[in-house]
Design an enzyme around this catalytic site. Sequence first.
Site, PDB file in Angstrom:
ATOM      1  N   GLU A  10       0.823  -1.207   0.000  1.00 34.64           N
ATOM      2  CA  GLU A  10       0.000   0.000   0.000  1.00 34.64           C
ATOM      3  C   GLU A  10       0.858   1.259   0.000  1.00 34.64           C
ATOM      4  OE1 GLU A  10      -2.302  -3.355   0.818  1.00 34.64           O
ATOM      5  OE2 GLU A  10      -0.562  -2.671   1.955  1.00 34.64           O
ATOM      6  N   HIS A  47     -10.434  -6.711   8.777  1.00 42.65           N
ATOM      7  CA  HIS A  47     -11.045  -6.592   7.449  1.00 42.65           C
ATOM      8  C   HIS A  47     -12.486  -6.091   7.531  1.00 42.65           C
ATOM      9  CE1 HIS A  47      -7.722  -9.415   6.805  1.00 42.65           C
ATOM     10  NE2 HIS A  47      -7.758  -9.098   5.523  1.00 42.65           N
ATOM     11  N   ASP A  59      -9.068  -1.068   5.593  1.00 42.64           N
ATOM     12  CA  ASP A  59      -8.227  -1.329   6.761  1.00 42.64           C
ATOM     13  C   ASP A  59      -6.737  -1.184   6.445  1.00 42.64           C
ATOM     14  OD1 ASP A  59     -10.423  -3.270   8.519  1.00 42.64           O
ATOM     15  OD2 ASP A  59     -10.613  -3.171   6.347  1.00 42.64           O
ATOM     16  N   PHE A  66      -8.862  -3.354   0.794  1.00 40.55           N
ATOM     17  CA  PHE A  66      -9.676  -3.157   1.995  1.00 40.55           C
ATOM     18  C   PHE A  66      -9.245  -1.831   2.619  1.00 40.55           C
ATOM     19  CE2 PHE A  66     -10.148  -7.691   1.518  1.00 40.55           C
ATOM     20  CZ  PHE A  66     -11.384  -7.998   2.058  1.00 40.55           C
TER      21      PHE A  66
END
Length: 322
Positions: A59, A128, A84, A82
């Site tokens: 990420e 998640h 998160d 996701f």
Amino acid sequence: MRQITFAQATLEAMKEEMIKDENIFVMGEDIVRQGGIFGQFKGLQAEFGDRVMDMPISETAIIGAAVGAAMAGMRPVADMHFADFMGVAMDELFNQMAKIRYMFGGQTTVPMVVRAPDGMSSCGAAQHSQSIEAWFMNIPGVIVVTPSNPADAKGLLKSALRDNNPVIFFENKILYKEKGEVPEDEYLVTIGKAKVVKEGTDITIISYSIAMKKAYEVAEKLEKEGIHAEVIDLRTLVPYDKEAILESVKKTHRLAIIHEAVKQGGAGSEIAAFVAENALEYLDAPIMRFGAPFTPVPFSPPLEKEYRLDSDKITKEIKEKF
């Protein structure tokens, strides 16, 4: 009017805007191989080729590359798989993406969209299932979008793709399969403009994203008790429609805020404080906030059920204030 899913609506928005603007490109994990984990990018690479890219599981790299590309004149869309996982790239998000336009005195912009699937699904557990939109309400320089239905999802995503500021587009995982009426003609939904989805006179219920379902349920149950609720879909949290909130509260004299995210420190806290500072004299009862307990999201099905918003409990608590 035709009905399509939330996922299809966002896919249409992407296609339409990518045709209009060759600077828009997409990158993320499994968006080529899998069409996105929820199918929201299905077939996009076949139409737009190398403007749709699979990235390594990093990420930090995805957001960092998007920021750099945006500064160089491109309009990247970074998919987070996701929501998160945005925590992995927080420096790139809040120290770089959000602040570069300010730090450079407006000499450059960062026109990028971060698409972030959020919320509980079914036994996704603590890492998640989170709703983290309130984190970004505290970071100047970022627009936060939270659609609740396919039509708004398409119109807001198109607006986000045209904006010259970084936009975080939270799209609830459960909503991807939900169908709704979506116009076939060109349209945009204005960022920062709420929608009154039900007129009422006795209490204002404010919500957004997946929690709009509970807001509707509560309003219907209150209606049977002779209490007419006005329901407002915020649609965007930064900026949020302060004028619409005040106008409604001044009419109904009561306020309840509902969101799936943790109640403590959630978006409802900001809205409640704003109303208390600006319309306290109009209130006939304390402001009510409804959200998740202050615990991680449990994996256990019975515990997850208990963790979720309960429209019966919310309705009962609201009735007690009358």
